[in-house]
Write an enzyme that holds these catalytic residues in place. Structure first.
Site, PDB file in Angstrom:
ATOM      1  N   TYR A  61      45.703  -3.941  65.053  1.00 12.32           N
ATOM      2  CA  TYR A  61      46.433  -3.205  64.515  1.00 12.32           C
ATOM      3  C   TYR A  61      47.221  -3.910  63.919  1.00 12.32           C
ATOM      4  O   TYR A  61      48.303  -4.965  63.520  1.00 12.32           O
ATOM      5  CB  TYR A  61      47.354  -2.366  66.028  1.00 12.32           C
ATOM      6  CG  TYR A  61      47.187  -1.103  66.611  1.00 12.32           C
ATOM      7  CD1 TYR A  61      46.464  -0.289  65.347  1.00 12.32           C
ATOM      8  CD2 TYR A  61      46.305  -1.255  67.179  1.00 12.32           C
ATOM      9  CE1 TYR A  61      46.260   1.333  65.425  1.00 12.32           C
ATOM     10  CE2 TYR A  61      46.047   0.073  67.870  1.00 12.32           C
ATOM     11  CZ  TYR A  61      45.281   1.097  67.500  1.00 12.32           C
ATOM     12  OH  TYR A  61      44.481   2.384  67.218  1.00 12.32           O
ATOM     13  N   GLU A  63      49.430  -1.125  61.604  1.00 11.84           N
ATOM     14  CA  GLU A  63      50.631   0.319  60.989  1.00 11.84           C
ATOM     15  C   GLU A  63      51.671  -0.464  60.593  1.00 11.84           C
ATOM     16  O   GLU A  63      53.047  -1.414  60.908  1.00 11.84           O
ATOM     17  CB  GLU A  63      51.026   1.192  61.999  1.00 11.84           C
ATOM     18  CG  GLU A  63      50.094   2.007  62.770  1.00 11.84           C
ATOM     19  CD  GLU A  63      49.460   2.091  64.280  1.00 11.84           C
ATOM     20  OE1 GLU A  63      50.771   1.633  65.034  1.00 11.84           O
ATOM     21  OE2 GLU A  63      49.364   3.581  64.785  1.00 11.84           O
ATOM     22  N   ASP A 212      40.550  12.478  40.438  1.00 10.70           N
ATOM     23  CA  ASP A 212      39.810  12.178  42.018  1.00 10.70           C
ATOM     24  C   ASP A 212      38.654  11.596  40.961  1.00 10.70           C
ATOM     25  O   ASP A 212      37.578  12.262  40.269  1.00 10.70           O
ATOM     26  CB  ASP A 212      39.499  13.477  42.370  1.00 10.70           C
ATOM     27  CG  ASP A 212      38.552  12.747  43.365  1.00 10.70           C
ATOM     28  OD1 ASP A 212      38.037  11.592  43.479  1.00 10.70           O
ATOM     29  OD2 ASP A 212      38.795  13.956  44.256  1.00 10.70           O
ATOM     30  N   THR A 238      37.645   6.850  46.166  1.00  6.80           N
ATOM     31  CA  THR A 238      36.655   6.196  46.468  1.00  6.80           C
ATOM     32  C   THR A 238      36.511   4.556  45.909  1.00  6.80           C
ATOM     33  O   THR A 238      36.470   4.519  44.793  1.00  6.80           O
ATOM     34  CB  THR A 238      35.262   6.284  47.268  1.00  6.80           C
ATOM     35  OG1 THR A 238      34.655   6.783  46.107  1.00  6.80           O
ATOM     36  CG2 THR A 238      35.343   7.866  47.753  1.00  6.80           C
ATOM     37  N   LYS A 241      31.663   3.592  45.544  1.00 10.85           N
ATOM     38  CA  LYS A 241      30.402   3.769  44.216  1.00 10.85           C
ATOM     39  C   LYS A 241      29.954   3.485  43.326  1.00 10.85           C
ATOM     40  O   LYS A 241      30.035   2.233  43.683  1.00 10.85           O
ATOM     41  CB  LYS A 241      30.574   5.359  44.279  1.00 10.85           C
ATOM     42  CG  LYS A 241      31.074   6.436  45.551  1.00 10.85           C
ATOM     43  CD  LYS A 241      31.784   7.926  45.014  1.00 10.85           C
ATOM     44  CE  LYS A 241      31.496   8.811  46.265  1.00 10.85           C
ATOM     45  NZ  LYS A 241      32.865   9.636  46.306  1.00 10.85           N
ATOM     46  N   ARG A 247      32.957   1.619  51.950  1.00 11.62           N
ATOM     47  CA  ARG A 247      33.506   2.543  51.739  1.00 11.62           C
ATOM     48  C   ARG A 247      35.063   2.895  52.302  1.00 11.62           C
ATOM     49  O   ARG A 247      35.037   2.290  53.118  1.00 11.62           O
ATOM     50  CB  ARG A 247      33.126   3.061  53.172  1.00 11.62           C
ATOM     51  CG  ARG A 247      31.090   3.349  53.009  1.00 11.62           C
ATOM     52  CD  ARG A 247      30.350   3.983  54.172  1.00 11.62           C
ATOM     53  NE  ARG A 247      30.835   5.509  54.444  1.00 11.62           N
ATOM     54  CZ  ARG A 247      29.754   5.746  52.773  1.00 11.62           C
ATOM     55  NH1 ARG A 247      29.136   5.594  52.262  1.00 11.62           N
ATOM     56  NH2 ARG A 247      30.414   7.788  52.497  1.00 11.62           N
TER      57      ARG A 247
END
Ligand code: DSN
Length: 434
Positions: A61, A63, A212, A238, A241, A247
């Site tokens: 973790y 965070e 975007d 993203t 691509k 991803r």
């Protein structure tokens, strides 16, 4: 060849401990190795990117952000995230990068949380004409909690701008609706986006301009498509691509106050723990994208897309807008046969080893589950090293399958068997790189 991919993908430990899952991963690795991937939003990440994904970094973790975490033991994670952020800023020539969003959709969700209030109006392209569900679909948070107004494409077939963004209409709609934010950047739009024109409209309306660039990020990073900066105030993308990473998503901007709002919106607004193994893989992918060979790769994506457009047009297919400036094209199947749907073509092609997706064409009378078109993209085939000559071969294979499908299921079965063999051969000549 398939063996190399299997070795990268399936650790022998997985084979040993969970043969059921290992077998499915193995079969998927073979599918990727032996079929033609033409889905415009997919690519083949390098072995190094996939290796970073499959590390012990998944255990932690972290965070918060580098230097300000909520858990102990984050020293190495701070360094990894700093590398990813630094390389992202270098790639896109901007001042701030948040590399934590799990996907493009998460990045857009954080953007709304950071910059809009529920009920605010924003502008985006008519969704069925190439937009994305996070750009105001009624059942998406963006369409449920915010008020989208949509700008159109040019629908006059006699216009040289046919099926391109109708910038004049966009300006009128935005000036009338006074959106707080204007979105540009799409999922199925094959032409260069005029970011400067959008900015002039945003300035007229006092709106934030958001791009975007999920689809074109790799082309933007290498200068093959113009950059949204300095025109856009904020950019989401993203990473998997055309950028060919794991991803994931990312948010970029140049304004310190906006960057602070975005960081707070990503965490704790939208995310809990970041996927640190994915962030490490993003760092690796960004490192790859900074290399000169990636620029060359991006250029070849577009020359291949143009070659595929030309070869399909020669075989009687109509390509929307008459071509492409990017990695993707929309094929309107109705010129081949009025009855032919995107759903049928997608199914027939997949049966022959050619993977693509049905896609609505502008003003498509058919619903999204049928559509009149397919969307094709060249990033994955270009990753395999295929060039313009192979695009001619691929167009020929596509046409053989579609034409056989139109003649009937018996003809389709016979033709597909031959095409599958030819594709296996082609994939053998152009193996997935390590
Ligand atoms: N699903 C992606 C695409 O195929 O374009 C967009 O998120």
């Amino acid at each position: 060849m398939a063996h190399d991919v299997l070795a990268q993908t399936v650790h022998s430990l997985l084979d040993h401990r969970d043969p059921q899952v290992a077998s499915l991963v193995r079969q998927e690795a073979r599918r990727q190795a032996e079929t033609l991937e033409l889905i415009a939003s997919e690519n083949h990440a390098s072995g190094a990117v996939m290796a970073a994904m499959g590390t012990c970094l998944t255990n932690k973790y972290a965070e918060g952000y580098p230097g300000a975490r909520y858990y102990g033991g984050c020293g190495f994670y701070d360094q990894i995230e700093e590398i990813a952020r630094h390389r992202a800023r270098q790639l896109f020539n901007c001042a701030f990068a948040n590399v934590q969003p799990h996907s493009g959709a998460t990045a857009n969700q954080a953007l709304f949380l950071a910059l809009l209030d529920p009920g605010d109006t924003f502008a985006s392209l008519v969704l069925a004409d190439g937009g994305h569900l996070t750009h105001g679909l009624k059942v998406n948070m963006s369409g449920k909690w915010f008020k989208p107004v949509h700008y159109p494409l040019v629908y006059d077939a006699s216009s040289p701008e046919f099926e391109r963004i109708d910038y004049d209409a966009m300006e009128k709609i935005c000036v009338r609706a006074k959106p707080k934010l204007i979105m540009c950047g799409y999922s199925a739009y094959p032409r260069v986006i005029d970011f400067a024109r959008f900015r002039r409209v945003a300035d007229r309306c006092g709106a934030i301009l958001h791009a975007d660039i999920a689809h074109i990020a790799g082309l933007v990073a290498t200068g093959v498509h113009p950059s949204p900066f300095p025109h856009c105030h904020v950019v989401t993308t993203t990473t998997h691509k055309t950028l060919r990473g794991p991803r994931g998503g990312m948010i970029l901007c140049n304004d310190e106050e906006m960057a602070r709002k975005i960081d707070r919106a990503v965490f704790p607004g939208v995310l809990g723990g970041p996927l640190m193994n994915t962030i490490a893989a993003k760092a690796v992918a960004f490192g790859e994208a900074l290399k000169p060979e990636f620029k060359e790769y991006s250029g070849r994506i577009v020359t291949n897309a143009r070659a595929l457009v030309g070869a399909l047009a020669e075989r009687g297919y109509r390509i929307t807008t008459g071509g492409t400036d990017t990695h993707l094209m929309l094929v309107d199947l109705r010129r081949k046969s009025e009855q032919l749907t995107g759903a049928d073509a997608e199914k027939w092609l997949e049966g022959a080893g050619i993977v693509c997706n049905k896609n609505g064409v502008p003003q498509d009378p058919r619903p999204p589950k049928l559509t009149s078109g397919v969307r094709l993209g060249t990033p994955a085939l270009t990753t395999r090293g295929m060039g313009e000559a192979e695009m001619g071969v691929v167009a020929g294979l596509i046409d053989r399958v579609v034409s056989a499908g139109l003649r009937g299921s018996h003809e389709l079965a016979i033709e597909s068997a031959g095409v599958v063999e030819q594709i296996r051969h082609l994939c053998h000549r152009f193996p997935l790189p390590a």
